[in-house]
Design an enzyme around this catalytic site. Sequence first.
Site, PDB file in Angstrom:
ATOM      1  N   HIS A 154      -7.359  12.669   0.907  1.00 28.13           N
ATOM      2  CA  HIS A 154      -6.289  11.658   0.715  1.00 28.13           C
ATOM      3  C   HIS A 154      -4.872  12.104   0.224  1.00 28.13           C
ATOM      4  CE1 HIS A 154      -9.654   8.695   0.346  1.00 28.13           C
ATOM      5  NE2 HIS A 154      -8.929   7.894   0.599  1.00 28.13           N
ATOM      6  N   LYS A 158      -2.399   9.686  -4.469  1.00 32.28           N
ATOM      7  CA  LYS A 158      -3.702   9.003  -4.908  1.00 32.28           C
ATOM      8  C   LYS A 158      -3.761   9.397  -6.366  1.00 32.28           C
ATOM      9  CE  LYS A 158      -8.294   7.353  -3.521  1.00 32.28           C
ATOM     10  NZ  LYS A 158      -7.936   6.011  -3.839  1.00 32.28           N
TER      11      LYS A 158
HETATM   12  N1  LIG Z   1     -10.169  -0.772  -0.551  1.00 33.46           N
HETATM   13  C1  LIG Z   1      -9.119  -0.300   0.347  1.00 33.46           C
HETATM   14  O1  LIG Z   1      -9.587  -0.486   1.614  1.00 33.46           O
HETATM   15  C2  LIG Z   1      -8.138   0.484  -0.011  1.00 33.46           C
HETATM   16  C3  LIG Z   1      -7.749   0.462  -1.466  1.00 33.46           C
HETATM   17  N2  LIG Z   1      -6.734   1.266  -1.767  1.00 33.46           N
HETATM   18  C4  LIG Z   1      -6.666   1.246  -3.336  1.00 33.46           C
HETATM   19  O2  LIG Z   1      -5.699   0.149  -3.701  1.00 33.46           O
HETATM   20  C5  LIG Z   1      -4.787   0.585  -4.861  1.00 33.46           C
HETATM   21  C6  LIG Z   1      -3.373   0.747  -4.600  1.00 33.46           C
HETATM   22  O3  LIG Z   1      -3.221   1.485  -3.548  1.00 33.46           O
HETATM   23  P1  LIG Z   1      -1.731   1.977  -3.167  1.00 33.46           P
HETATM   24  O4  LIG Z   1      -1.061   0.823  -2.341  1.00 33.46           O
HETATM   25  O5  LIG Z   1      -1.673   3.086  -2.407  1.00 33.46           O
HETATM   26  O6  LIG Z   1      -0.854   2.262  -4.351  1.00 33.46           O
HETATM   27  P2  LIG Z   1       0.570   1.972  -5.053  1.00 33.46           P
HETATM   28  O7  LIG Z   1       0.479   2.784  -6.079  1.00 33.46           O
HETATM   29  O8  LIG Z   1       1.624   2.149  -3.849  1.00 33.46           O
HETATM   30  O9  LIG Z   1       0.654   0.226  -5.279  1.00 33.46           O
HETATM   31  C7  LIG Z   1       0.120  -0.239  -6.558  1.00 33.46           C
HETATM   32  C8  LIG Z   1       0.957  -1.316  -6.631  1.00 33.46           C
HETATM   33  O10 LIG Z   1       0.447  -2.314  -7.813  1.00 33.46           O
HETATM   34  C9  LIG Z   1       1.423  -2.240  -8.742  1.00 33.46           C
HETATM   35  N3  LIG Z   1       0.840  -2.340 -10.168  1.00 33.46           N
HETATM   36  C10 LIG Z   1       0.285  -1.480 -10.945  1.00 33.46           C
HETATM   37  N4  LIG Z   1       0.038  -1.882 -12.056  1.00 33.46           N
HETATM   38  C11 LIG Z   1       0.120  -3.433 -12.086  1.00 33.46           C
HETATM   39  C12 LIG Z   1       0.200  -4.605 -12.919  1.00 33.46           C
HETATM   40  N5  LIG Z   1      -0.411  -4.348 -13.993  1.00 33.46           N
HETATM   41  N6  LIG Z   1       0.658  -5.710 -12.544  1.00 33.46           N
HETATM   42  C13 LIG Z   1       0.937  -5.887 -11.195  1.00 33.46           C
HETATM   43  N7  LIG Z   1       0.976  -4.640 -10.309  1.00 33.46           N
HETATM   44  C14 LIG Z   1       0.595  -3.581 -10.760  1.00 33.46           C
HETATM   45  C15 LIG Z   1       2.050  -1.075  -8.533  1.00 33.46           C
HETATM   46  O11 LIG Z   1       3.419  -1.088  -9.413  1.00 33.46           O
HETATM   47  P3  LIG Z   1       4.143   0.204  -9.842  1.00 33.46           P
HETATM   48  O12 LIG Z   1       4.088   1.288  -8.661  1.00 33.46           O
HETATM   49  O13 LIG Z   1       5.490  -0.272 -10.373  1.00 33.46           O
HETATM   50  O14 LIG Z   1       3.188   0.884 -11.035  1.00 33.46           O
HETATM   51  C16 LIG Z   1       2.404  -0.935  -7.219  1.00 33.46           C
HETATM   52  O15 LIG Z   1       3.205  -1.652  -6.834  1.00 33.46           O
HETATM   53  C17 LIG Z   1      -5.319   2.107  -5.167  1.00 33.46           C
HETATM   54  O16 LIG Z   1      -6.545   1.848  -6.290  1.00 33.46           O
HETATM   55  C18 LIG Z   1      -6.252   2.412  -3.770  1.00 33.46           C
HETATM   56  O17 LIG Z   1      -7.093   3.371  -4.087  1.00 33.46           O
HETATM   57  C19 LIG Z   1      -5.717   1.817  -1.052  1.00 33.46           C
HETATM   58  C20 LIG Z   1      -6.038   1.630   0.273  1.00 33.46           C
HETATM   59  C21 LIG Z   1      -7.151   0.923   0.993  1.00 33.46           C
HETATM   60  O1  LIG Z   2      -5.753   5.390  -2.179  1.00 32.88           O
HETATM   61  C1  LIG Z   2      -5.791   5.171  -0.990  1.00 32.88           C
HETATM   62  O2  LIG Z   2      -4.888   5.540  -0.320  1.00 32.88           O
HETATM   63  C2  LIG Z   2      -7.081   4.775  -0.427  1.00 32.88           C
HETATM   64  N1  LIG Z   2      -8.172   4.474  -1.166  1.00 32.88           N
HETATM   65  C3  LIG Z   2      -9.224   3.730  -0.873  1.00 32.88           C
HETATM   66  C4  LIG Z   2     -10.447   4.604  -1.345  1.00 32.88           C
HETATM   67  O3  LIG Z   2     -10.180   5.049  -2.597  1.00 32.88           O
HETATM   68  O4  LIG Z   2     -11.143   5.024  -0.895  1.00 32.88           O
HETATM   69  C5  LIG Z   2      -9.480   3.637   0.662  1.00 32.88           C
HETATM   70  C6  LIG Z   2      -8.663   4.310   1.505  1.00 32.88           C
HETATM   71  O5  LIG Z   2      -9.408   5.544   1.577  1.00 32.88           O
HETATM   72  C7  LIG Z   2      -7.328   4.770   1.049  1.00 32.88           C
END
Ligand SMILES: NC(=O)C1=CN([C@@H]2O[C@H](COP(=O)(O)OP(=O)(O)OC[C@H]3O[C@@H](n4cnc5c(N)ncnc54)[C@H](OP(=O)(O)O)[C@@H]3O)[C@@H](O)[C@H]2O)C=CC1
Ligand SMILES: O=C(O)C1=N[C@H](C(=O)O)C[C@H](O)C1
Length: 266
Positions: A154, A158
């Site tokens: 990744h 991450k």
């Molecule tokens: N299941 C799936 O298909 C996928 C899962 N993911 C997962 O999704 C999550 C987010 O990934 P990603 O978008 O890349 O990460 P980012 O850090 O870009 O986004 C996370 C967001 O959540 C916010 N956040 C954090 N804590 C809080 C809180 N207490 N209350 C409200 N908002 C909050 C962050 O704010 P701030 O930056 O200000 O802390 C940020 O805006 C990760 O766990 C990732 O692994 C990602 C892609 C696909």
């Molecule tokens: O953090 C990410 O970006 C992603 N998180 C998910 C994971 O932990 O597997 C899904 C995807 O691979 C992207």
Amino acid sequence: MKLVVFGAAGRMGRMLVTTIAETEGAVLHGATDRAGAEALGKDAGLLAGVGESGVIITDDVAKALDGADAVIDFSAPAATVALAGLAAERGVAHIIGTTGLSEADLAALADAAKRNVVVRSGNMSLGVNLLAALVRQAASALGEDFDIEVLEMHHRHKVDAPSGTALLLGEAAAEGRGITLGQRSVRVRDGHTGPRTSGDIGFATLRGGSVVGDHSVIYAGPQERITLSHHAEDRGIFARGAVRAALWTRGQAAGLYSMADVLGVG
Ligand SMILES: NC(=O)C1=CN([C@@H]2O[C@H](COP(=O)(O)OP(=O)(O)OC[C@H]3O[C@@H](n4cnc5c(N)ncnc54)[C@H](OP(=O)(O)O)[C@@H]3O)[C@@H](O)[C@H]2O)C=CC1
Ligand SMILES: O=C(O)C1=N[C@H](C(=O)O)C[C@H](O)C1
């Protein structure tokens, strides 16, 4: 369906706002982010680059959930657990993409799912959920003389490892083998580890650059090796899966569902 994006300023949050704007039957009802976040007070659509939505990003989660059908949450573990309680109290379906959840976090989500519709998956894409079914099948067909290793890479931002997807694929392999992943997983190797224990499922993690998400499950046997892989090229695949899950929750009974339930694979 009136949808709220939780963590709307994040990488996935912005992709979700974009996907909702493109999806028939889905309407952006609210957008939230962390208290103190720079994005508070901004229009969620403008921030995502899809034009003005009229939805302002707020840290008042209770208010954003008011009148909503579902909330889509790709944020952080503590935030997801807190949101699960709020969403359950209000009967707002909770779609969870957040990874890095502990056993205690998962127990809290299972508790919320006794009274709310909750869909959780470490990967919301069609491709990975189909891959999980294939991984299960291959693990069941191959004996313990095929060592199973899960490899993931990744982007540099991450924060959790192994990825949620790697764990999902490891679980699928363990199910195919008829074993419990927690008892047979090797998540780190360093130093003099000794030889590999037959039947273990190993994990290896790579981080760097802008890689959206690469996963491979390797079956290493005597004189031959099988690799099943998925390469995510754009976060849109996760967002489309999550919005599809949100639309699917309409009329469902309370419970904890997976993307395999939503997509009908596996
Ligand atoms: N299941 C799936 O298909 C996928 C899962 N993911 C997962 O999704 C999550 C987010 O990934 P990603 O978008 O890349 O990460 P980012 O850090 O870009 O986004 C996370 C967001 O959540 C916010 N956040 C954090 N804590 C809080 C809180 N207490 N209350 C409200 N908002 C909050 C962050 O704010 P701030 O930056 O200000 O802390 C940020 O805006 C990760 O766990 C990732 O692994 C990602 C892609 C696909
Ligand atoms: O953090 C990410 O970006 C992603 N998180 C998910 C994971 O932990 O597997 C899904 C995807 O691979 C992207």
